[in-house]
Scaffold this active site. Structure first.
Site, PDB file in Angstrom:
ATOM      1  N   ASP A  21      -8.186  -6.668   0.220  1.00 49.42           N
ATOM      2  CA  ASP A  21      -7.727  -7.440  -0.945  1.00 49.42           C
ATOM      3  C   ASP A  21      -7.335  -6.422  -2.017  1.00 49.42           C
ATOM      4  O   ASP A  21      -7.603  -5.230  -1.887  1.00 49.42           O
ATOM      5  CB  ASP A  21      -8.859  -8.357  -1.451  1.00 49.42           C
ATOM      6  N   SER A  22      -6.756  -6.909  -3.110  1.00 52.32           N
ATOM      7  CA  SER A  22      -6.441  -6.017  -4.226  1.00 52.32           C
ATOM      8  C   SER A  22      -7.715  -5.526  -4.911  1.00 52.32           C
ATOM      9  O   SER A  22      -7.681  -4.565  -5.656  1.00 52.32           O
ATOM     10  CB  SER A  22      -5.589  -6.764  -5.253  1.00 52.32           C
ATOM     11  N   CYS A  74      -6.406 -12.027   0.884  1.00 57.20           N
ATOM     12  CA  CYS A  74      -5.678 -12.060  -0.380  1.00 57.20           C
ATOM     13  C   CYS A  74      -4.489 -12.988  -0.176  1.00 57.20           C
ATOM     14  O   CYS A  74      -3.662 -12.753   0.722  1.00 57.20           O
ATOM     15  CB  CYS A  74      -5.201 -10.644  -0.695  1.00 57.20           C
ATOM     16  N   GLU A  76     -12.637  -9.014 -12.352  1.00 55.71           N
ATOM     17  CA  GLU A  76     -13.017  -7.650 -11.924  1.00 55.71           C
ATOM     18  C   GLU A  76     -13.921  -6.993 -12.978  1.00 55.71           C
ATOM     19  O   GLU A  76     -14.859  -6.288 -12.648  1.00 55.71           O
ATOM     20  CB  GLU A  76     -11.752  -6.780 -11.758  1.00 55.71           C
ATOM     21  N   CYS A  80      -6.327 -18.088  -4.801  1.00 51.37           N
ATOM     22  CA  CYS A  80      -6.485 -16.631  -4.930  1.00 51.37           C
ATOM     23  C   CYS A  80      -7.945 -16.356  -4.602  1.00 51.37           C
ATOM     24  O   CYS A  80      -8.837 -17.086  -5.074  1.00 51.37           O
ATOM     25  CB  CYS A  80      -6.159 -16.196  -6.363  1.00 51.37           C
ATOM     26  N   HIS A 117      -9.979 -14.245  -5.528  1.00 51.55           N
ATOM     27  CA  HIS A 117     -10.875 -13.912  -6.642  1.00 51.55           C
ATOM     28  C   HIS A 117     -11.533 -15.159  -7.234  1.00 51.55           C
ATOM     29  O   HIS A 117     -12.637 -15.089  -7.770  1.00 51.55           O
ATOM     30  CB  HIS A 117     -10.105 -13.214  -7.771  1.00 51.55           C
TER      31      HIS A 117
HETATM   32  N1  DGL Z   1      -7.197 -11.864  -4.640  1.00 53.95           N
HETATM   33  C1  DGL Z   1      -5.802 -11.859  -4.540  1.00 53.95           C
HETATM   34  C2  DGL Z   1      -5.227 -13.172  -4.086  1.00 53.95           C
HETATM   35  O1  DGL Z   1      -5.865 -13.860  -3.328  1.00 53.95           O
HETATM   36  C3  DGL Z   1      -4.987 -11.006  -5.455  1.00 53.95           C
HETATM   37  C4  DGL Z   1      -5.141 -11.168  -6.900  1.00 53.95           C
HETATM   38  C5  DGL Z   1      -4.411 -10.105  -7.670  1.00 53.95           C
HETATM   39  O2  DGL Z   1      -4.629  -8.920  -7.408  1.00 53.95           O
HETATM   40  O3  DGL Z   1      -3.608 -10.463  -8.548  1.00 53.95           O
HETATM   41  O4  DGL Z   1      -4.126 -13.530  -4.420  1.00 53.95           O
END
Ligand code: DGL
Length: 269
Positions: free
Chosen positions: A14-15, A77, A153, A183, A185
């Site tokens: 993931d990011s 992600c 984060e 997302c 996150h």
């Molecule tokens: N967690 C990621 C997603 O599911 C990326 C969020 C990001 O880095 O902007 O889209």
């Protein structure tokens, strides 16, 4: 040549910390499996990147995971899935991939539906096709949640910064009865989101479904970890600092209880 070994880890990326919501679900369903997790904090947030950049990051991380011997890659992600998974499948046809997409199908029964996802995901052809298929002609509330990923984060669930942000965001949405967390996150602050929605509203987190897809593909490829491989091993690396990973792992019971290693400033190029 790529050889799918029983004892390889499941590669997850993931990011940043978002994919931990998926890794946590995988560890609950498949406790014998080992996980190698890459958080691309050096390039985050992906939602503020171009599709081409997200594709490039995803290719490099996948190359690195495969050279480390993973038996499967979970693109944990939504943003990277929407931009890269088709190309990754073409590049590595022998590798099983699992991606994450906004769960609009189960949302179709909702009356007032909201979709929270990054701007890249919301404008991606994959998402637009899903919306057309399951929510065509419906008026839905979509929001790119600008800045929410960096806030998660930095501050984590339950923080005043997250509450304030979500209060402002959701007050503009009207009374939703179904919210799709598009997302990875966002499930990390799923309780904060649910607390601000009308009573009984559904918050759809796809991590459990993704973990079940991981299980299906491992069974199909005869790649499930064997009994004698206990205990599993969890490795977490970040291309940036390791603090968000470390802090979030403390809050995720199963991943926290396991033997685990966190390595910051990991190079994937
Ligand atoms: N967690 C990621 C997603 O599911 C990326 C969020 C990001 O880095 O902007 O889209």
């Amino acid at each position: 040549m790529y050889l799918p070994p029983h004892n390889g880890s499941i590669g997850v990326f993931d990011s940043g910390i978002g994919g931990l919501s998926v890794a946590n679900a995988i560890s609950g369903l498949l406790p014998r499996e080992s996980i190698l997790y890459v958080a691309d904090n050096a390039n985050a947030p992906y939602g503020a990147r171009t599709g081409g950049e997200v594709l490039d990051f995803s290719r490099r991380i996948t190359d690195r995971l495969l050279s480390a011997g993973v038996k499967m890659v979970v693109v944990a992600c939504n943003t990277a899935t929407s931009m890269a998974i088709d190309t990754l499948r073409e590049l590595y046809p022998e590798v099983p991939f699992v991606g994450l997409e906004p769960a609009v199908k189960p949302a179709a029964t909702g009356k007032r539906v909201g979709v929270m996802a990054t701007a890249v995901t919301l404008r991606s052809p994959r998402y637009l096709a899903l919306r057309e298929k399951y929510l065509a002609g419906r008026s839905i509330w979509e929001n790119p949640c600008v800045d929410l990923v960096p806030l998660i984060e930095t501050y984590g669930p339950g923080s005043p910064q997250i509450t304030q942000y979500l209060e402002r965001l959701l007050s503009s949405a009207g009374p939703l009865d179904t919210v799709v967390l598009g997302c990875t996150h966002y499930p990390l602050v799923g309780k904060d989101i649910a607390a601000l929605l009308p009573e009984g509203a559904r918050v759809i987190d796809p991590s459990g479904a993704a973990a079940r897809q991981v299980e299906r593909l491992l069974i199909k490829g005869q790649m499930l970890a064997l009994d004698e491989q206990l205990p599993s091993r969890y490795d977490f690396v970040s291309t940036g600092g390791g603090v968000p990973l470390q802090r979030t792992l403390y809050t995720l019971e199963r991943l926290n209880a396991a033997r685990r290693w966190v390595v910051p400033n990991f190079s994937v190029s």
